[in-house]
Design an enzyme around this catalytic site. Structure first.
Site, short mmCIF file in Angstrom:
data_model
loop_
_atom_site.label_atom_id
_atom_site.label_comp_id
_atom_site.label_asym_id
_atom_site.label_seq_id
_atom_site.Cartn_x
_atom_site.Cartn_y
_atom_site.Cartn_z
N THR A 84 -12.98 -6.90 -3.52
CA THR A 84 -12.25 -6.48 -4.70
C THR A 84 -13.03 -6.75 -5.97
O THR A 84 -13.83 -7.68 -6.02
CB THR A 84 -10.91 -7.26 -4.77
OG1 THR A 84 -10.27 -7.18 -3.50
CG2 THR A 84 -10.00 -6.70 -5.81
N ARG A 87 -3.83 1.80 5.43
CA ARG A 87 -3.60 0.40 5.09
C ARG A 87 -3.72 0.19 3.59
O ARG A 87 -4.63 0.70 2.95
CB ARG A 87 -4.60 -0.50 5.81
CG ARG A 87 -4.48 -1.99 5.51
CD ARG A 87 -5.44 -2.43 4.42
NE ARG A 87 -5.42 -3.89 4.22
CZ ARG A 87 -6.09 -4.53 3.26
NH1 ARG A 87 -6.84 -3.84 2.41
NH2 ARG A 87 -6.02 -5.85 3.14
N VAL A 88 -2.80 -0.55 3.02
CA VAL A 88 -2.83 -0.89 1.60
C VAL A 88 -2.81 -2.41 1.47
O VAL A 88 -1.97 -3.08 2.09
CB VAL A 88 -1.63 -0.29 0.85
CG1 VAL A 88 -1.61 -0.75 -0.60
CG2 VAL A 88 -1.66 1.24 0.93
N GLY A 89 -3.72 -2.96 0.70
CA GLY A 89 -3.78 -4.39 0.50
C GLY A 89 -3.06 -4.83 -0.76
O GLY A 89 -2.16 -4.15 -1.26
N THR A 148 -8.56 -11.65 -5.37
CA THR A 148 -9.47 -11.08 -4.40
C THR A 148 -9.43 -11.94 -3.15
O THR A 148 -9.45 -13.16 -3.22
CB THR A 148 -10.91 -11.01 -4.94
OG1 THR A 148 -11.81 -10.69 -3.87
CG2 THR A 148 -11.35 -12.32 -5.58
N GLY A 186 -5.91 -9.50 1.67
CA GLY A 186 -4.81 -8.87 0.96
C GLY A 186 -3.44 -9.12 1.54
O GLY A 186 -2.47 -9.33 0.79
#
Length: 370
Positions: free
Chosen positions: A230, A258-260, A281, A284
């Site tokens: 990140t 996928r979403v963090g 960061t 996630g």
């Protein structure tokens, strides 16, 4: 070999098991500012390496106006990092800080400053955001970003975009131009085009380094990521308004869709004038479950803790018990700055009110706070 056509990708995924990971330092060109001038000034202060902070749960610096990070994870080692690689990482962080500084020097908002700083990191292939984003399991790229303004808690985010060069700018447009906070997938890509952002093809994000990492992951070999992926920025402007921004390409070999935490307000990004601007960061899923950045703010607002103690409690004491590590850059309205992390290292830097610019990339400059 640079492989681009998607029809070629899947046979390669099935058979590639022995490619190695290599750090590639690519010449980078800074995206121009709105007025067409480079975001970095030749007269800007030179980046300095800083000594490691003493003690724990104490601020790293004071009178900070802007800070950035380039990801938490495995720290860079002095013995294994060439002078060219060190310069590339420090220069990348420094350019981002100078881009944000240019905004603040013109009495611009902290929101604009963090957007511009993150734009620079998104355009730098050394970092996993924008150009140089990691590959998903199906050999694509899906990017996430969010931004938040501390004066009124306005926020915007995008998730799973595939054709946006600078996702943080798309996130700002969601905040400024819609009544929503988060747009995802094709709708987010379409919105970005409608707002005048020129789309890019998936090939734009491609780098040999990230392809090699995917091949290694597909071969069930460990991938030693320099960072967990990140980039982010936090800032305070002349009106004492705080803002935070975060952008990422996610995890190597992640499931499609996928979403963090990076586009999730209160997990990867949070800003509130009375408490903190924070960009996170790390792993996630753990940052989402622990509501990392909002919890820092809540510990300050309702628990009476100062910035450093609240950040330390969340990053070093709470999140590791959920099974993950990472870091955060945190800044309050007085310029108190801290960057605690439970991971081995975290690439980051900051700029003080008097113009001092500091970058930290080695583990001895920023040891884990454990």
């Amino acid at each position: 070999m640079r492989i681009r056509p998607r029809s070629w990708l899947f046979p390669a995924l099935a058979t590639a098991t022995t490619l190695t990971v290599a750090l590639v330092v690519v010449p980078r060109q800074l995206a121009p500012d709105d007025d067409g001038t480079p975001a970095a000034s030749a007269a800007a202060p030179a980046a300095q390496a800083a000594p490691a902070p003493a003690g724990k749960a104490k601020p790293d610096a004071r009178d900070v106006v802007l800070a950035v990070h380039g990801g938490a994870g495995t720290a860079l080692s002095r013995d294994e990092t060439s002078p060219e690689q060190e310069k590339a990482y420090r220069d990348g962080l420094a350019r981002a800080l100078r881009a944000g500084k240019k905004v603040l020097d013109k009495d611009g908002t902290s929101t604009r400053a963090v957007e511009k700083a993150v734009n620079v990191l998104e355009d730098d292939p050394l970092f996993n955001a924008g150009k140089g984003a990691v590959f998903t399991a199906d050999a694509g790229h899906e990017l996430d970003a969010s931004i938040m303004r501390g004066s009124d808690l306005a926020a915007g985010a995008v998730a799973g975009v595939k054709h946006v060069r600078n996702p943080i700018t798309a996130a700002r447009l969601v905040m400024d131009k819609t009544k929503h906070v988060l747009l995802a997938g094709q709708g987010a890509d379409d919105f970005a085009v409608q707002q005048g952002l020129k789309p890019v093809t998936q090939d734009y994000y491609w780098t040999q380094r990230r392809w090699d990492e995917l091949m290694k992951a597909k071969g069930h070999q460990p991938v030693k990521d320099t960072t967990k992926g990140t980039v982010g920025a936090v800032a305070v402007d002349g009106k004492k308004d705080l803002s935070a921004a975060t952008s990422t390409g996610g995890l190597t070999n992640k499931m499609a869709g996928r979403v963090g935490d990076s586009p999730v307000i209160g997990a990867g990004t949070y800003a509130k004038n009375s408490t903190v601007a924070a960009s996170a960061t790390g792993q996630g899923e753990v940052f989402i479950r622990g509501a990392a950045t909002a919890t820092i703010s809540n510990l300050m607002e309702f628990g009476g803790k100062d910035l450093a103690k609240a950040s330390y409690e969340v990053l070093v004491e709470r999140l590791p018990t959920l099974g993950g590590d990472g870091g955060v850059i945190a800044l309050d309205g007085k310029g108190t700055f801290d960057a605690p992390h439970s991971s081995e290292g975290m690439l980051h830097g900051y700029l003080t009110r008097d113009g001092k610019l500091v970058t930290k990339i080695f583990k001895d400059e920023s040891p884990p706070n454990s």
